[in-house]
Design a protein around this motif. Structure first.
Motif, mmCIF file in Angstrom:
data_model
loop_
_atom_site.group_PDB
_atom_site.id
_atom_site.type_symbol
_atom_site.label_atom_id
_atom_site.label_comp_id
_atom_site.label_asym_id
_atom_site.label_seq_id
_atom_site.Cartn_x
_atom_site.Cartn_y
_atom_site.Cartn_z
ATOM 1 N N THR A 28 0.828 -1.209 0.000
ATOM 2 C CA THR A 28 0.000 0.000 0.000
ATOM 3 C C THR A 28 0.861 1.256 0.000
ATOM 4 O O THR A 28 0.531 2.251 -0.663
ATOM 5 C CB THR A 28 -0.931 0.008 1.228
ATOM 6 N N SER A 29 1.981 1.229 0.712
ATOM 7 C CA SER A 29 2.893 2.377 0.720
ATOM 8 C C SER A 29 3.501 2.613 -0.664
ATOM 9 O O SER A 29 3.637 3.760 -1.102
ATOM 10 C CB SER A 29 4.006 2.163 1.749
ATOM 11 N N VAL A 30 3.861 1.534 -1.348
ATOM 12 C CA VAL A 30 4.382 1.671 -2.710
ATOM 13 C C VAL A 30 3.311 2.245 -3.627
ATOM 14 O O VAL A 30 3.586 3.124 -4.466
ATOM 15 C CB VAL A 30 4.884 0.314 -3.248
ATOM 16 N N ILE A 31 2.073 1.786 -3.479
ATOM 17 C CA ILE A 31 0.961 2.323 -4.271
ATOM 18 C C ILE A 31 0.811 3.825 -4.011
ATOM 19 O O ILE A 31 0.605 4.616 -4.937
ATOM 20 C CB ILE A 31 -0.345 1.573 -3.936
ATOM 21 N N GLY A 32 0.926 4.228 -2.736
ATOM 22 C CA GLY A 32 0.852 5.642 -2.412
ATOM 23 C C GLY A 32 1.950 6.456 -3.071
ATOM 24 O O GLY A 32 1.713 7.556 -3.580
ATOM 25 N N GLY A 33 3.178 5.918 -3.069
ATOM 26 C CA GLY A 33 4.279 6.601 -3.740
ATOM 27 C C GLY A 33 4.037 6.750 -5.229
ATOM 28 O O GLY A 33 4.308 7.801 -5.818
ATOM 29 N N LEU A 34 3.494 5.717 -5.851
ATOM 30 C CA LEU A 34 3.191 5.772 -7.287
ATOM 31 C C LEU A 34 2.089 6.782 -7.581
ATOM 32 O O LEU A 34 2.149 7.507 -8.589
ATOM 33 C CB LEU A 34 2.782 4.381 -7.779
ATOM 34 N N LEU A 35 1.081 6.843 -6.710
ATOM 35 C CA LEU A 35 0.009 7.826 -6.904
ATOM 36 C C LEU A 35 0.540 9.250 -6.771
ATOM 37 O O LEU A 35 0.087 10.163 -7.479
ATOM 38 C CB LEU A 35 -1.110 7.585 -5.893
ATOM 39 N N LEU A 36 1.522 9.449 -5.883
ATOM 40 C CA LEU A 36 2.143 10.774 -5.782
ATOM 41 C C LEU A 36 2.917 11.116 -7.048
ATOM 42 O O LEU A 36 2.934 12.269 -7.481
ATOM 43 C CB LEU A 36 3.070 10.825 -4.566
ATOM 44 N N VAL A 37 3.558 10.117 -7.637
ATOM 45 C CA VAL A 37 4.251 10.339 -8.912
ATOM 46 C C VAL A 37 3.249 10.776 -9.971
ATOM 47 O O VAL A 37 3.512 11.691 -10.764
ATOM 48 C CB VAL A 37 4.997 9.064 -9.360
ATOM 49 N N VAL A 38 2.085 10.125 -9.996
ATOM 50 C CA VAL A 38 1.046 10.504 -10.954
ATOM 51 C C VAL A 38 0.586 11.934 -10.704
ATOM 52 O O VAL A 38 0.433 12.733 -11.636
ATOM 53 C CB VAL A 38 -0.156 9.535 -10.864
ATOM 54 N N ALA A 39 0.364 12.274 -9.434
ATOM 55 C CA ALA A 39 -0.138 13.602 -9.092
ATOM 56 C C ALA A 39 0.895 14.696 -9.343
ATOM 57 O O ALA A 39 0.560 15.788 -9.824
ATOM 58 C CB ALA A 39 -0.581 13.624 -7.628
ATOM 59 N N LEU A 40 2.171 14.410 -9.032
ATOM 60 C CA LEU A 40 3.228 15.413 -9.162
ATOM 61 C C LEU A 40 3.798 15.497 -10.570
ATOM 62 O O LEU A 40 4.318 16.529 -10.975
ATOM 63 C CB LEU A 40 4.376 15.092 -8.193
ATOM 64 N N GLY A 41 3.725 14.383 -11.318
ATOM 65 C CA GLY A 41 4.440 14.303 -12.579
ATOM 66 C C GLY A 41 5.863 13.825 -12.348
ATOM 67 O O GLY A 41 6.320 13.748 -11.205
ATOM 68 N N PRO A 42 6.584 13.543 -13.424
ATOM 69 C CA PRO A 42 7.928 12.984 -13.271
ATOM 70 C C PRO A 42 8.975 13.986 -12.814
ATOM 71 O O PRO A 42 10.034 13.604 -12.328
ATOM 72 C CB PRO A 42 8.249 12.472 -14.677
ATOM 73 N N GLY A 43 8.714 15.282 -12.983
ATOM 74 C CA GLY A 43 9.711 16.278 -12.614
ATOM 75 C C GLY A 43 10.656 16.586 -13.760
ATOM 76 O O GLY A 43 10.602 15.975 -14.836
ATOM 77 N N GLY A 44 11.550 17.548 -13.528
ATOM 78 C CA GLY A 44 12.445 18.006 -14.595
ATOM 79 C C GLY A 44 13.499 17.004 -14.984
ATOM 80 O O GLY A 44 13.961 16.984 -16.131
ATOM 81 N N VAL A 45 13.933 16.149 -14.053
ATOM 82 C CA VAL A 45 14.978 15.171 -14.344
ATOM 83 C C VAL A 45 14.303 13.861 -14.732
ATOM 84 O O VAL A 45 14.173 12.933 -13.937
ATOM 85 C CB VAL A 45 15.912 14.965 -13.132
ATOM 86 N N SER A 46 13.839 13.802 -15.981
ATOM 87 C CA SER A 46 13.133 12.624 -16.475
ATOM 88 C C SER A 46 13.141 12.625 -17.997
ATOM 89 O O SER A 46 13.325 13.671 -18.628
ATOM 90 C CB SER A 46 11.679 12.621 -15.980
ATOM 91 N N MET A 47 12.948 11.461 -18.577
ATOM 92 C CA MET A 47 12.911 11.359 -20.033
ATOM 93 C C MET A 47 11.690 12.066 -20.606
ATOM 94 O O MET A 47 11.753 12.651 -21.690
ATOM 95 C CB MET A 47 12.922 9.883 -20.458
ATOM 96 N N ASP A 48 10.564 12.011 -19.893
ATOM 97 C CA ASP A 48 9.360 12.704 -20.371
ATOM 98 C C ASP A 48 9.606 14.195 -20.514
ATOM 99 O O ASP A 48 9.153 14.830 -21.474
ATOM 100 C CB ASP A 48 8.197 12.469 -19.401
ATOM 101 N N GLU A 49 10.314 14.787 -19.559
ATOM 102 C CA GLU A 49 10.598 16.216 -19.607
ATOM 103 C C GLU A 49 11.615 16.533 -20.696
ATOM 104 O O GLU A 49 11.485 17.533 -21.405
ATOM 105 C CB GLU A 49 11.128 16.679 -18.242
ATOM 106 N N LYS A 50 12.626 15.659 -20.848
ATOM 107 C CA LYS A 50 13.639 15.914 -21.868
ATOM 108 C C LYS A 50 13.084 15.789 -23.272
ATOM 109 O O LYS A 50 13.544 16.463 -24.192
ATOM 110 C CB LYS A 50 14.812 14.923 -21.681
ATOM 111 N N LYS A 51 12.052 14.928 -23.441
ATOM 112 C CA LYS A 51 11.450 14.759 -24.768
ATOM 113 C C LYS A 51 10.826 16.062 -25.273
ATOM 114 O O LYS A 51 10.759 16.280 -26.477
ATOM 115 C CB LYS A 51 10.375 13.664 -24.705
ATOM 116 N N LYS A 52 10.392 16.907 -24.344
ATOM 117 C CA LYS A 52 9.798 18.182 -24.761
ATOM 118 C C LYS A 52 10.813 19.109 -25.408
ATOM 119 O O LYS A 52 10.450 20.016 -26.153
ATOM 120 C CB LYS A 52 9.177 18.873 -23.539
ATOM 121 N N GLU A 53 12.109 18.871 -25.118
ATOM 122 C CA GLU A 53 13.175 19.718 -25.662
ATOM 123 C C GLU A 53 13.682 19.204 -27.006
ATOM 124 O O GLU A 53 14.443 19.898 -27.680
ATOM 125 C CB GLU A 53 14.334 19.785 -24.673
ATOM 126 N N TRP A 54 13.296 17.959 -27.353
ATOM 127 C CA TRP A 54 13.802 17.380 -28.592
ATOM 128 C C TRP A 54 13.059 17.926 -29.802
ATOM 129 O O TRP A 54 11.918 18.258 -29.756
ATOM 130 C CB TRP A 54 13.667 15.844 -28.548
#
Length: 259
Positions: A233-259
């Motif tokens: 359940t704690s891991v699920i909570g951490g994953l839900l926070l990732v969904v709510a916060l987004g991956p952040g600036g240090v991530s492939m999703d963020e870097k793809k926006k610069e390509w």
């Protein structure tokens, strides 16, 4: 429908889910994330004598120090959980729970939930900045970005404690699918979709395999399943926070926006 179209459709569904639940998701994420601390604090309340006797016998520290240890854990965990759920002094509550983890590492060899607490710290920093409405923003602060990155990486370690290594087909499938998804979350690629998929996957597995409420409380298996249930359940909570916060600036999703 091609593979790319299918992936885009799945991402649209994930974005729609986030839009619908954005007001409630952080609350649910925090509750799931701190469930381990909450359950442990409540257990120390109801099993006060057993916990004190265990510490006294294991560390030969005497009645007084064993009592202080259990009391500190009880107050620290329940107090930290109340502050986090009420969104008061969240950063101080997180640091307090970090201290509890360090204390329990000495006594119980436990390092779980560190990644989730880092994500909570990143969220609290974000909330603090959002209070200054109308002030121009230069983007996310580096500390927050790296807290999110550290939280995602440590979620991998939290997830690894959930793996069960045996030769059954479903266990191998469970480990392979879960590991692939948590790696995507760690590197920040298709992060929201991967995290949501893993949440659904872990939720189903948790309810089915860790149903401790079906086992009588006096049996040892009850405690084992209960421990696994709240860790998951704690891991699920951490994953839900990732969904709510987004991956952040240090991530492939963020870097793809610069390509």
């Amino acid at each position: 429908m091609g593979q790319e179209d299918l992936m885009n459709t799945a991402e649209d569904v994930a974005d729609q889910f986030l839009r619908v639940t954005k007001q409630y998701l952080p609350h649910l994420a925090r509750l799931c994330l701190i469930s381990t601390f909450l359950e442990d604090g409540i257990r120390m309340w109801f099993q006060w004598n057993e916990q004190r006797d265990y510490i006294e016998a294991t560390w030969s520290c005497g009645y007084f120090l064993a009592t202080c240890f259990v009391l500190l854990n009880l107050i620290g965990q329940l107090g930290g959980c109340v502050l986090i759920l009420s969104r008061n002094f969240v950063q101080y509550a997180c640091f307090g729970l970090f201290g509890i983890i360090a204390l329990q590492t000495v006594a119980y060899m436990s390092l779980n939930a560190v990644g989730g607490l880092l994500l909570l710290l990143a969220e609290s920093r974000s909330e603090g900045k959002s209070m200054f409405a109308g002030v121009p923003s230069m983007g996310e602060s580096s500390p927050k970005q790296y807290m999110q990155l550290g939280g995602r990486v440590l979620l991998v370690l939290m997830f690894m404690t959930l793996l069960h290594f045996d030769s059954s087909f479903f266990s191998i499938l469970q480990n392979m699918v879960g590991t692939a998804l948590i790696i995507l979350v760690a590197i920040g690629f298709k992060t929201k979709l991967a995290a949501l998929t893993l949440v659904v996957w872990l939720l189903a597995i948790n309810v089915y395999f860790n149903a401790f409420w079906t086992i009588p409380a006096y049996k040892p298996m009850h405690d084992f399943l209960k421990y696994d249930f709240f860790q998951t359940t704690s891991v699920i909570g951490g994953l839900l926070l990732v969904v709510a916060l987004g991956p952040g600036g240090v991530s492939m999703d963020e870097k793809k926006k610069e390509w």
